[in-house]
Design a protein around this motif. Structure first.
Motif, PDB file in Angstrom:
ATOM      1  N   GLU A 168       8.704  10.445   0.830  1.00 29.33           N
ATOM      2  CA  GLU A 168       9.020  11.046  -0.460  1.00 29.33           C
ATOM      3  C   GLU A 168       7.812  11.664  -1.158  1.00 29.33           C
ATOM      4  O   GLU A 168       7.944  12.650  -1.885  1.00 29.33           O
ATOM      5  N   ASP A 169       6.620  11.105  -0.952  1.00 32.97           N
ATOM      6  CA  ASP A 169       5.439  11.619  -1.648  1.00 32.97           C
ATOM      7  C   ASP A 169       4.672  12.656  -0.836  1.00 32.97           C
ATOM      8  O   ASP A 169       3.867  13.402  -1.388  1.00 32.97           O
ATOM      9  N   PHE A 170       4.906  12.686   0.477  1.00 34.51           N
ATOM     10  CA  PHE A 170       4.169  13.609   1.335  1.00 34.51           C
ATOM     11  C   PHE A 170       5.141  14.562   2.023  1.00 34.51           C
ATOM     12  O   PHE A 170       6.082  14.128   2.687  1.00 34.51           O
ATOM     13  N   SER A 171       4.907  15.822   1.840  1.00 35.33           N
ATOM     14  CA  SER A 171       5.752  16.855   2.453  1.00 35.33           C
ATOM     15  C   SER A 171       5.075  17.355   3.721  1.00 35.33           C
ATOM     16  O   SER A 171       4.021  17.996   3.662  1.00 35.33           O
ATOM     17  N   THR A 172       5.682  17.050   4.859  1.00 30.75           N
ATOM     18  CA  THR A 172       5.109  17.431   6.139  1.00 30.75           C
ATOM     19  C   THR A 172       5.994  18.480   6.802  1.00 30.75           C
ATOM     20  O   THR A 172       7.195  18.276   6.986  1.00 30.75           O
ATOM     21  N   GLN A 173       5.408  19.584   7.184  1.00 28.16           N
ATOM     22  CA  GLN A 173       6.165  20.659   7.816  1.00 28.16           C
ATOM     23  C   GLN A 173       6.454  20.360   9.286  1.00 28.16           C
ATOM     24  O   GLN A 173       7.474  20.762   9.822  1.00 28.16           O
ATOM     25  N   GLY A 174       5.543  19.655   9.937  1.00 32.29           N
ATOM     26  CA  GLY A 174       5.670  19.422  11.372  1.00 32.29           C
ATOM     27  C   GLY A 174       6.327  18.104  11.712  1.00 32.29           C
ATOM     28  O   GLY A 174       7.064  17.504  10.929  1.00 32.29           O
ATOM     29  N   ARG A 175       6.014  17.620  12.912  1.00 32.60           N
ATOM     30  CA  ARG A 175       6.606  16.379  13.398  1.00 32.60           C
ATOM     31  C   ARG A 175       5.963  15.151  12.744  1.00 32.60           C
ATOM     32  O   ARG A 175       4.824  15.207  12.275  1.00 32.60           O
ATOM     33  N   LYS A 176       6.698  14.062  12.786  1.00 28.23           N
ATOM     34  CA  LYS A 176       6.221  12.792  12.230  1.00 28.23           C
ATOM     35  C   LYS A 176       6.059  11.805  13.379  1.00 28.23           C
ATOM     36  O   LYS A 176       6.993  11.577  14.148  1.00 28.23           O
ATOM     37  N   ILE A 177       4.868  11.224  13.461  1.00 32.32           N
ATOM     38  CA  ILE A 177       4.529  10.315  14.565  1.00 32.32           C
ATOM     39  C   ILE A 177       4.197   8.944  13.985  1.00 32.32           C
ATOM     40  O   ILE A 177       3.320   8.820  13.121  1.00 32.32           O
ATOM     41  N   LEU A 178       4.889   7.917  14.456  1.00 27.93           N
ATOM     42  CA  LEU A 178       4.671   6.546  14.000  1.00 27.93           C
ATOM     43  C   LEU A 178       3.963   5.745  15.080  1.00 27.93           C
ATOM     44  O   LEU A 178       4.421   5.685  16.223  1.00 27.93           O
ATOM     45  N   VAL A 179       2.834   5.147  14.723  1.00 30.19           N
ATOM     46  CA  VAL A 179       2.134   4.196  15.587  1.00 30.19           C
ATOM     47  C   VAL A 179       2.318   2.823  14.969  1.00 30.19           C
ATOM     48  O   VAL A 179       1.931   2.599  13.810  1.00 30.19           O
ATOM     49  N   THR A 180       2.900   1.894  15.713  1.00 29.07           N
ATOM     50  CA  THR A 180       3.231   0.620  15.080  1.00 29.07           C
ATOM     51  C   THR A 180       3.234  -0.531  16.078  1.00 29.07           C
ATOM     52  O   THR A 180       3.274  -0.339  17.293  1.00 29.07           O
ATOM     53  N   GLY A 181       3.183  -1.730  15.535  1.00 25.24           N
ATOM     54  CA  GLY A 181       3.254  -2.969  16.288  1.00 25.24           C
ATOM     55  C   GLY A 181       3.486  -4.090  15.291  1.00 25.24           C
ATOM     56  O   GLY A 181       3.467  -3.863  14.075  1.00 25.24           O
ATOM     57  N   ALA A 182       3.701  -5.299  15.783  1.00 28.81           N
ATOM     58  CA  ALA A 182       4.005  -6.403  14.875  1.00 28.81           C
ATOM     59  C   ALA A 182       3.568  -7.725  15.487  1.00 28.81           C
ATOM     60  O   ALA A 182       3.284  -7.810  16.693  1.00 28.81           O
ATOM     61  N   LEU A 183       3.518  -8.742  14.677  1.00 28.52           N
ATOM     62  CA  LEU A 183       3.254 -10.097  15.150  1.00 28.52           C
ATOM     63  C   LEU A 183       4.543 -10.732  15.656  1.00 28.52           C
ATOM     64  O   LEU A 183       5.643 -10.343  15.264  1.00 28.52           O
ATOM     65  N   ILE A 203       0.745  11.633  11.100  1.00 32.22           N
ATOM     66  CA  ILE A 203       0.629  10.381  11.854  1.00 32.22           C
ATOM     67  C   ILE A 203       0.579   9.228  10.853  1.00 32.22           C
ATOM     68  O   ILE A 203      -0.226   9.245   9.918  1.00 32.22           O
ATOM     69  N   LEU A 204       1.437   8.236  11.046  1.00 33.60           N
ATOM     70  CA  LEU A 204       1.409   7.019  10.237  1.00 33.60           C
ATOM     71  C   LEU A 204       1.153   5.837  11.154  1.00 33.60           C
ATOM     72  O   LEU A 204       1.916   5.600  12.101  1.00 33.60           O
ATOM     73  N   VAL A 205       0.091   5.088  10.890  1.00 32.43           N
ATOM     74  CA  VAL A 205      -0.257   3.891  11.668  1.00 32.43           C
ATOM     75  C   VAL A 205      -0.037   2.678  10.780  1.00 32.43           C
ATOM     76  O   VAL A 205      -0.661   2.550   9.710  1.00 32.43           O
ATOM     77  N   THR A 206       0.835   1.765  11.198  1.00 28.55           N
ATOM     78  CA  THR A 206       1.213   0.658  10.316  1.00 28.55           C
ATOM     79  C   THR A 206       1.883  -0.456  11.110  1.00 28.55           C
ATOM     80  O   THR A 206       2.009  -0.384  12.322  1.00 28.55           O
ATOM     81  N   GLY A 207       2.299  -1.517  10.415  1.00 32.44           N
ATOM     82  CA  GLY A 207       3.053  -2.603  11.028  1.00 32.44           C
ATOM     83  C   GLY A 207       2.342  -3.933  11.049  1.00 32.44           C
ATOM     84  O   GLY A 207       2.969  -4.972  11.154  1.00 32.44           O
ATOM     85  N   SER A 208       1.020  -3.917  10.975  1.00 29.65           N
ATOM     86  CA  SER A 208       0.237  -5.156  10.981  1.00 29.65           C
ATOM     87  C   SER A 208      -1.169  -4.827  10.526  1.00 29.65           C
ATOM     88  O   SER A 208      -1.721  -3.782  10.886  1.00 29.65           O
ATOM     89  N   LEU A 209      -1.768  -5.712   9.756  1.00 28.92           N
ATOM     90  CA  LEU A 209      -3.158  -5.498   9.347  1.00 28.92           C
ATOM     91  C   LEU A 209      -4.106  -5.567  10.547  1.00 28.92           C
ATOM     92  O   LEU A 209      -5.188  -4.978  10.521  1.00 28.92           O
ATOM     93  N   TYR A 210      -3.708  -6.263  11.597  1.00 27.46           N
ATOM     94  CA  TYR A 210      -4.526  -6.278  12.808  1.00 27.46           C
ATOM     95  C   TYR A 210      -4.570  -4.884  13.422  1.00 27.46           C
ATOM     96  O   TYR A 210      -5.602  -4.448  13.944  1.00 27.46           O
ATOM     97  N   ILE A 211      -3.456  -4.177  13.384  1.00 30.49           N
ATOM     98  CA  ILE A 211      -3.418  -2.814  13.912  1.00 30.49           C
ATOM     99  C   ILE A 211      -4.255  -1.893  13.041  1.00 30.49           C
ATOM    100  O   ILE A 211      -5.047  -1.077  13.529  1.00 30.49           O
TER     101      ILE A 211
END
Length: 434
Positions: A324-339, A410-418
């Motif tokens: 909602e706050d960021f307008s991206t014209q191109g593709r959206k890439i999620l890098v993620t992992g979890a405990l 690119i959004l990198v999220t899911g764990s503070l270790y990541i």
């Protein structure tokens, strides 16, 4: 004790961050340690902060506002993004390696004397209290490690107790309902405290208001963030408190939720001083606020963001800000992992993973990390079309960089270790010339 020896000593002791277990949920060990060094935590004033999400941001805003008043401010937070030293700061500067070794060494000497086997977090907490006393801080801003009632930090008689919000988390210790979690977090409220309460659920509020507190301030009743607009680099808010109204305050953090965190922090600082905050001091303090690893923009072409969201409530906020706050014209890439302790489906749904063009899963660099291929299977099961698996956080980040064009995100999220592993790698890669 040398710095390397201090790290080895900490590693030898039980650590929730490594095992996911808390062996003795009580404050008995920390009380024995601190009794042996004359209870340094009582030699300065304090503000104590708990809540499911928003603790770190709220603590940092409070710290900067107190610093702008000319106070010497100690801040304790966890976990860390870059180095373990970052958990213990004075006036925003982490404890240096020499002092870290000295303080951890002093606590290690007490282990036999006190007749206990302290945990990693208890050792860190005792060292923090001791260093703050040695450094004659005026006030300590102390973030709870887990829940509240039996947390090692809960040996202070705080001037102000801040509760940000309540959601399901740490269910192995305080389930199965949010009411149970709220009762544990309410344990930081002392009769000497002013309570600043950010939770808006009426049922949960009653749990907190049943505790003794000198003054009770409740969001949306005694204080509120009444305006909250997106501006370049963050938010612009107006805050109503019991004493005044602050108009057009710039918060240099991303996300509408940071306006709510700022209103909590402003109200807490007002309660600490018992007075309004001078507007020049308010603006000076807010201008110093920075939160590495909390929806931090590391680059713009492609847009590269890291965020330490690690539970469904935090993931929902993260996704809301991203879409909602960021307008991206191109593709959206999620890098993620979890405990392993997290429900990966709940987390991915909260991140709106199926709205990303590419999802790259990786295993957090900890024995508690959920294997990347398991996360990938869950991502596919909820409708993610292009799911890829990387051997490490760094390889996942490089894969995202290789895939991304200038207009992508690119959004990198899911764990503070990541986030801890991704931040230095991304900063290095994004700084390289194309």
């Amino acid at each position: 004790m040398q710095y390397a020896d201090a790290l080895r000593y900490l590693d030898e002791h039980s650590s929730y961050e490594r095992t996911g277990r808390v062996d003795s949920p009580s404050t008995e060990n920390i009380e024995k340690l601190l009794d042996a060094i004359a209870n340094p935590q009582h030699s300065y004033r304090s503000i104590h902060i708990t809540g499911t999400n928003g603790k770190g941001s709220t603590a940092q805003i409070i710290t900067r506002l107190l610093m702008a008043h000319g106070l010497c401010v100690g801040t304790y937070s966890s976990p860390h993004i870059n180095r373990i030293n970052d958990r213990i700061c004075i006036n925003g500067e982490p404890i240096d390696d020499l002092e870290f070794g000295l303080q951890i060494g002093a606590i290690s000497d007490l282990e036999i004397l006190a007749g206990i086997r302290p945990s990693f977090f208890e050792i860190m907490t005792a060292a923090m209290f001791r260093w703050f006393a040695d450094s004659a801080v005026d006030v300590a801003v102390v973030e709870v490690g887990m829940l509240g009632r039996w947390d090692a930090t809960n040996v202070i008689n705080s001037d102000v107790a801040v509760i940000t919000n309540i959601a399901l988390d740490h269910m192995e210790y305080a389930g199965p309902t949010v009411e149970h979690i709220a009762r544990e977090k309410a344990g930081i409220i002392k009769p000497s405290s002013s309570l600043v309460l950010g939770e808006t659920d009426d049922l949960l509020r009653e749990i907190f208001l049943a505790e003794e507190a000198r003054i009770r301030l409740i969001r949306d009743e005694e204080f509120a963030c009444e305006d909250n607009f997106l501006v370049i680099g963050g938010r612009m808010i107006s805050v109503r408190t019991p004493r005044t109204r602050y108009e057009d305050v710039i918060v240099p953090l991303h996300g509408q939720h940071q306006g709510d965190n700022a209103s909590l922090a402003i109200c807490a600082v007002e309660e600490f001083f018992g007075d309004v905050i001078n507007r020049e001091i308010l603006d000076e303090g807010m201008a110093m606020v920075a939160m590495p690893g909390r929806f931090e923009v590391l680059g713009h072409r492609p847009l590269s963001i890291i965020d330490g969201a690690h539970n469904p409530a935090g993931a929902q906020v993260c996704a809301s800000v991203f879409f909602e706050d960021f307008s991206t014209q191109g593709r959206k890439i999620l890098v993620t992992g979890a405990l392993r302790s997290r429900n990966p489906e709940d987390l991915l749904l909260a991140f709106r993973a199926n709205e990303f063009d590419v999802v790259i899963t990786c295993t957090p660099p900890t024995p508690r990390g959920l294997p990347a291929d398991e996360m990938a299977k869950v991502a596919q099961s909820i409708g993610c079309d292009d799911v890829r698996v990387a051997d490490s956080v760094e390889k996942a980040c490089q894969m995202a960089i290789n895939l991304a064009q200038a207009d992508d995100a690119i959004l990198v999220t899911g764990s503070l270790y990541i986030v801890s592993a991704a931040r230095p790698y991304l900063l290095g890669q994004l700084a390289k010339p194309n």
